[in-house]
Write a protein that holds these residues in place. Structure first.
Motif, PDB file in Angstrom:
ATOM      1  N   ILE A   1      18.420   2.720 -20.190  1.00  0.00           N
ATOM      2  CA  ILE A   1      17.080   2.356 -20.633  1.00  0.00           C
ATOM      3  C   ILE A   1      17.029   2.480 -22.157  1.00  0.00           C
ATOM      4  N   PRO A   2      16.619   1.423 -22.871  1.00  0.00           N
ATOM      5  CA  PRO A   2      16.458   1.558 -24.329  1.00  0.00           C
ATOM      6  C   PRO A   2      15.361   2.578 -24.643  1.00  0.00           C
ATOM      7  N   GLY A   3      15.604   3.428 -25.642  1.00  0.00           N
ATOM      8  CA  GLY A   3      14.639   4.451 -26.036  1.00  0.00           C
ATOM      9  C   GLY A   3      14.904   5.768 -25.337  1.00  0.00           C
ATOM     10  N   VAL A   4      14.177   6.788 -25.751  1.00  0.00           N
ATOM     11  CA  VAL A   4      14.359   8.125 -25.178  1.00  0.00           C
ATOM     12  C   VAL A   4      13.135   8.478 -24.340  1.00  0.00           C
ATOM     13  N   PHE A   5      13.370   8.792 -23.079  1.00  0.00           N
ATOM     14  CA  PHE A   5      12.325   9.200 -22.152  1.00  0.00           C
ATOM     15  C   PHE A   5      12.715  10.539 -21.539  1.00  0.00           C
ATOM     16  N   ASN A   6      12.206  11.622 -22.138  1.00  0.00           N
ATOM     17  CA  ASN A   6      12.461  12.952 -21.595  1.00  0.00           C
ATOM     18  C   ASN A   6      11.596  13.165 -20.359  1.00  0.00           C
ATOM     19  N   ALA A   7      11.978  14.111 -19.512  1.00  0.00           N
ATOM     20  CA  ALA A   7      11.289  14.354 -18.247  1.00  0.00           C
ATOM     21  C   ALA A   7       9.795  14.570 -18.436  1.00  0.00           C
ATOM     22  N   GLY A   8       9.407  15.313 -19.450  1.00  0.00           N
ATOM     23  CA  GLY A   8       7.999  15.597 -19.687  1.00  0.00           C
ATOM     24  C   GLY A   8       7.184  14.385 -20.096  1.00  0.00           C
ATOM     25  N   GLN A   9       7.844  13.302 -20.493  1.00  0.00           N
ATOM     26  CA  GLN A   9       7.152  12.079 -20.904  1.00  0.00           C
ATOM     27  C   GLN A   9       6.989  11.092 -19.755  1.00  0.00           C
ATOM     28  N   LEU A  10       7.677  11.324 -18.654  1.00  0.00           N
ATOM     29  CA  LEU A  10       7.629  10.384 -17.537  1.00  0.00           C
ATOM     30  C   LEU A  10       6.372  10.610 -16.703  1.00  0.00           C
ATOM     31  N   THR A  11       5.767   9.521 -16.254  1.00  0.00           N
ATOM     32  CA  THR A  11       4.561   9.620 -15.444  1.00  0.00           C
ATOM     33  C   THR A  11       4.742   8.840 -14.147  1.00  0.00           C
ATOM     34  N   ASP A  12       4.022   9.269 -13.133  1.00  0.00           N
ATOM     35  CA  ASP A  12       4.085   8.621 -11.835  1.00  0.00           C
ATOM     36  C   ASP A  12       3.651   7.162 -11.950  1.00  0.00           C
ATOM     37  N   GLY A  13       4.472   6.263 -11.438  1.00  0.00           N
ATOM     38  CA  GLY A  13       4.167   4.837 -11.483  1.00  0.00           C
ATOM     39  C   GLY A  13       4.654   4.125 -12.736  1.00  0.00           C
ATOM     40  N   GLN A  14       5.153   4.886 -13.694  1.00  0.00           N
ATOM     41  CA  GLN A  14       5.643   4.290 -14.944  1.00  0.00           C
ATOM     42  C   GLN A  14       6.820   3.363 -14.645  1.00  0.00           C
ATOM     43  N   ARG A  15       6.889   2.261 -15.379  1.00  0.00           N
ATOM     44  CA  ARG A  15       7.995   1.314 -15.217  1.00  0.00           C
ATOM     45  C   ARG A  15       8.822   1.328 -16.499  1.00  0.00           C
ATOM     46  N   LEU A  16      10.115   1.504 -16.323  1.00  0.00           N
ATOM     47  CA  LEU A  16      11.039   1.520 -17.457  1.00  0.00           C
ATOM     48  C   LEU A  16      11.934   0.294 -17.357  1.00  0.00           C
ATOM     49  N   LYS A  17      12.049  -0.441 -18.452  1.00  0.00           N
ATOM     50  CA  LYS A  17      12.867  -1.647 -18.456  1.00  0.00           C
ATOM     51  C   LYS A  17      14.284  -1.288 -18.906  1.00  0.00           C
ATOM     52  N   SER A  18      15.249  -1.588 -18.055  1.00  0.00           N
ATOM     53  CA  SER A  18      16.648  -1.315 -18.382  1.00  0.00           C
ATOM     54  C   SER A  18      17.172  -2.376 -19.342  1.00  0.00           C
ATOM     55  N   ILE A  19      18.389  -2.180 -19.834  1.00  0.00           N
ATOM     56  CA  ILE A  19      18.951  -3.170 -20.751  1.00  0.00           C
ATOM     57  C   ILE A  19      19.287  -4.475 -20.050  1.00  0.00           C
TER      58      ILE A  19
END
Length: 183
Positions: free
Chosen positions: A117-135
């Motif tokens: 995943i482009p960018g940094v997403f630490n565990a504390g920043q993740l939210t339920d239902g969030q969508r992360l776009k992979s490369i």
């Protein structure tokens, strides 16, 4: 006395278990597996961290054999959802054998890249239902259930975070219990 001592030890063990389990930190919990953590956080690149963690050797071998290690060794920031060796062992034998064939290189590359995943997403920043776009351009959905972080792939497959926030100089790694599959 022996019976009282044994009962006391059992009680203390149970109490310690529940105390540790009910940690009220705001960051969703991630279980820890037997990862080899022999480097200081933030002092090595993602590629170096993957290479040094023996529990991630299968994923690193795929990254390396596809020529992707250099990308994870640079300055671009990434979050890598790295399946453990056990995650690859859980794949049906026929699927794994098919992916390892020379003519399946593009499919394997697509799967490996789907975990980046482009960018940094630490565990504390993740939210339920969030969508992360992979490369790859495809999305992975975050689900938080009982303080556990899950990633749901494009086909509905799920993988729980085993170890969160392994910090590198160019991002972070979350080890996961399954191999995520793109469309």
């Amino acid at each position: 006395w022996i019976i009282i001592l044994v009962a006391l030890l059992i009680f203390c063990g149970i109490a310690a278990y529940f105390l540790l389990k009910s940690d009220s930190s705001s960051t969703p919990a991630a279980t820890t597996d037997s990862l080899e953590q022999n480097v200081q956080p933030g002092t090595e690149s993602i590629a170096a961290l993957l290479e040094k963690n023996t529990a991630l050797s299968t994923y690193y071998s795929a990254v390396s054999s596809l020529g992707l290690a250099d990308s994870l060794d640079g300055t671009t920031q990434f979050t890598v959802l790295a399946p453990t060796n056990d995650a690859f062992k859980a794949l049906p034998t026929s699927s794994l054998e098919r992916l390892l064939k020379v003519d399946a290189k593009d499919q394997l590359k697509n799967i490996v890249n789907y975990h980046i995943i482009p960018g940094v997403f630490n565990a504390g920043q993740l939210t339920d239902g969030q969508r992360l776009k992979s490369i790859t351009g495809q999305e992975v959905t975050v689900s938080i259930l009982d303080k556990n972080i899950w990633f749901i792939d494009a086909k509905g497959g799920k993988a729980v975070v085993k170890t969160a926030d392994i910090s590198g100089t160019n991002g972070t790694i979350h080890t996961i219990s399954g191999v995520l599959l793109p469309q």
